[in-house]
Write an enzyme that holds these catalytic residues in place. Structure first.
Site: not given
Length: 302
Positions: A172-173, A186, A190
């Protein structure tokens, strides 16, 4: 830990002896986006622990570097590595990766084939303000970052363990929760991946643990392609992150030079790989449905 024939290519007695103590000996790991950056670093870490690998990559330009990585890991660690060109943005790409791995790694006599580890790392990103978001870009990012892992898991399901020993790790982020400018798409992909992680942890509870890790800035091509304006908005987070303070003489010289502008250093790909690898081992068996911070304190878990 049992060893499945056909996965290891030990070339000497010493290598075999050293391999016997490796925690992932005889395991097979599928790593998407395995040609460079975090994916390649994860491959190196898992290989060093004895896992054989199927490395997915997308573009023709990645064929040679992925082949070189595979050869290097095989010779260094006495394991088997298969490089597969499989586009996670194509409806048939994930199934192709799994079928190629089965054709290569299945036992030659019994046909037994098991996937022990899946690392969903492949992803794309393009930052833009909400007024510039186009449907085509939305579909591109969600297809690769969200649908790709779903289709890969669907293709892999028949081959996952049935004793909870499987390990699935989704990359993920911090973008899933910090709301950076320009990351309408984006960041959403995630966040979706983290939601899927929790769902899969329940649905696959007798097969595998399912966790995610959320890197912050990492010194990869993706981070290098971000604009100075985007990096500037991250500076306060970098400055307050406990482990991102630049260390002259230890950290990369470019990070030292960029410190005033960036406010700290990005992570190294091997640092993210280390956290991923922890979630792939036997000792992580009581951890599932979690998002594990792998960002030097850029974002703390709630």
């Amino acid at each position: 830990m049992s060893f499945r024939p056909g996965y290891q290519r030990a070339s000497s007695t010493n290598l075999k002896a050293a391999a016997a103590a490796r925690p992932l000996e005889g395991k097979l790991a599928i790593v998407t986006g395995g040609s460079r950056g975090i994916g390649a670093a994860v491959a190196r870490n898992l290989a060093s622990k004895g896992a054989s690998l199927a490395l997915g990559y997308t573009s023709d330009s990645s064929s040679e570097p992925t082949a070189k990585l595979a050869s290097s890991l095989e010779s260094s660690h006495g394991i088997s590595v298969l490089a597969v060109q499989a586009d996670m943005g194509n409806a048939n790409g994930p199934a192709h990766l799994i079928s190629s791995a089965k054709n290569h790694f299945a036992h030659p006599r019994s046909g037994k084939f098991q996937i022990d580890i899946i690392v969903n790392n492949a992803a794309v990103s393009l930052n833009m303000p909400v007024e510039e978001v186009k449907a085509e870009e939305f579909h591109r990012q969600y297809t690769i970052n969200v649908l790709g892992p779903i289709l890969l898991l669907q293709a892999a399901l028949p081959y996952l363990p049935t004793d909870r020993s499987g390990r699935i790790v989704n990359l993920s982020s911090v973008s899933s929760s910090l709301g950076f400018h320009g990351q309408t798409i984006y960041g959403g992909t995630k966040a979706a991946l983290e939601a899927m992680t929790r769902t899969w942890a329940r649905e696959l509870s007798e097969r595998a643990t399912v966790n995610a890790v959320n890197p912050g800035p990492v010194a990869t091509d993706m981070y290098g392609a971000t604009s100075p304006e985007f990096q500037k908005q991250m500076k306060p987070f970098m400055q307050s992150a406990p482990l991102q303070k630049v260390r002259p003489g230890i950290d990369d010289e470019q990070f030292v030079k960029d410190d005033e502008m960036a406010g700290g250093r990005p992570g190294y790909d091997h640092e993210i790989a280390g956290v991923v690898a922890m979630l792939c081992g036997e000792d992580s068996g009581w951890c599932t449905g979690s998002v594990i911070c792998a960002n030097g304190g850029f974002r703390f878990s709630p």
